[in-house]
Design an enzyme around this catalytic site. Sequence first.
Site, PDB file in Angstrom:
ATOM      1  N   GLU A 295       1.040  -1.350  -0.151  1.00 29.52           N
ATOM      2  CA  GLU A 295       0.131  -0.145  -0.054  1.00 29.52           C
ATOM      3  C   GLU A 295       0.928   1.158  -0.015  1.00 29.52           C
ATOM      4  O   GLU A 295       1.685   1.272   0.824  1.00 29.52           O
ATOM      5  CB  GLU A 295      -0.901  -0.053   1.095  1.00 29.52           C
ATOM      6  CG  GLU A 295      -2.124   1.211   1.205  1.00 29.52           C
ATOM      7  CD  GLU A 295      -1.686   2.358   2.169  1.00 29.52           C
ATOM      8  OE1 GLU A 295      -1.466   3.309   1.601  1.00 29.52           O
ATOM      9  OE2 GLU A 295      -1.672   2.045   3.611  1.00 29.52           O
ATOM     10  N   CYS A 329      -1.921   8.150   4.493  1.00 30.42           N
ATOM     11  CA  CYS A 329      -1.944   7.990   3.425  1.00 30.42           C
ATOM     12  C   CYS A 329      -3.278   8.139   2.836  1.00 30.42           C
ATOM     13  O   CYS A 329      -3.734   8.387   1.557  1.00 30.42           O
ATOM     14  CB  CYS A 329      -1.178   6.724   3.124  1.00 30.42           C
ATOM     15  SG  CYS A 329      -2.067   5.447   4.302  1.00 30.42           S
TER      16      CYS A 329
END
Length: 544
Positions: A295, A329
């Site tokens: 990720e 994020c």
Amino acid sequence: MATGFYNVPKAVNEPVKSYAPNSAERKELLAMYKKMYASTVDIPFYIGNEEICTGNTVSIHPPHDIKHTVGQYHTADKKHIEMAVEKAMEARKTWSKMPWQSRAAIFLKAAELLAGPYRAKLNAATMIAQSKNVMQAEIDAACELIDFFRFNVEFMTEIYQNQPISSSGIWNRMEYRPLEGFVYAITPFNFTSIAGNLPTSPAMMGNVVIWKPARSQVYSAHVLMQLFKEAGVPDGVINMVTGNSAMITEVLLDHKDFGGIHFTGSTPVFNSFWAHIGTNVNKGKYRSYPRIVGETGGKDFVWMHASADAKQVATALSRGAFEYQGQKCSAASRAYIPKSKWNEVKKYLEADLQSMKMGSPEDTSNFINAVIDDRAFKKLASYIDDAKKDADAEVIIGGNYDNSKGYFIEPTVILAKKADYKTMCTELFGPILTIFIYEDDAWRETLDLVNNTSPYALTGAIYSADRHIIDIATDALEDAAGNFYINDKPTGAVVGQQPFGGARGSGTNDKAGSVWNLLRWVSNRTIKETFVPPTDYRYPFLEQ
């Protein structure tokens, strides 16, 4: 040995404590913070049953008080990384054969330890070295990691229960083996829960792990290793190493027993791993194709339709863009606001940001704390300075910064006059939100801008009171975000409720906190057992 089909405790999300004034949890946490802040810790790295101190150390300073030292950590040499592989593969012999219910019990115990005696310690460590306020530490270091442990145990049982059908005289079975090798886990600074989940989710499935935490997260990583040990994770199953990232990565990715990588970090770094692994595959270095799970970056959006409520959108921006200084994020970093609603949204947003206090996490009235380090501070300050000078942008809220005490960046809002202004496109990872104002009747075209402006596709949010518009926007942005929010901010995914991950430049979308992630850490073996084998090769069609 007696056995049975075991049902694990039903996973439920850990309740978030309030830390209200005079509450027991607030008193305990702040006392722990003060105690740890006044101490210095000497952090080894962990290989097998050894805690190794090399004397090559890096000091640890809270981002909000950079002249204060809370400890140091020791760094490994190449021989130590090679030793970590050896110890991991040795541990694999018994760990991979351990009954699944015993592995489950270890991580269920870890959850209970973290919910109780380790809660204040891990939260305080996260507050000190990662500069998170009380609530951000609670939802991350405590609640989310507890959820990872509990839900992953439940997901593990769901995987093992998935079995093929059998026909008459035949018993078909599916065996879920760990990967043939070790898993390399690389974790970021911003979430202690990610640092805990990335090594433990493969380990839960019978794998052994070599874990490299971010250098700015080693303080809480040390507490995690203490937690794992007390929970009963055997020596060598999770080995924590610190040191030169390039050296560690080269040794591990070039090893024949490398079985997979579990990564959260930047897109360019992840791309370099793909290239390195691909080259080694062509050279025949590995026993099998490594699993690559990552990720990575995000440039997450909030899109508002003219039918939406301005106060709701302003609140989503205040929380989504500026909680934990935008160092998520998933953080909202670009927003698209219709012209008719802009003045109202701006009014509420200004009021929110002006009320936000900034400083040390020890002061629970501070909503904003420091960014993680000097590199982040300088990068963010340079983008703010550029926006102040650029004709295509205007800093309308905030824009100040100061590193005399700590790495403090004021929550900043930039108004972009062009939809492709650089802060609308570039991942900044800080408390900077860029807003583009569009004409109300151009909402369809603006959806195209949202979809095509960024190479990332991690999180995104839309706001509308019109169900027809919601459906159109949801369809138009189908590929723009792996986690998509309707009338909610684009942050705050909860394990078991919103499995997390994105595609495009944001990673492999393997959804941490779900059965889909755990499936990446097993290698299936189909077993067919025939009870009465045939004794003649001839089939009926051969008869005349």
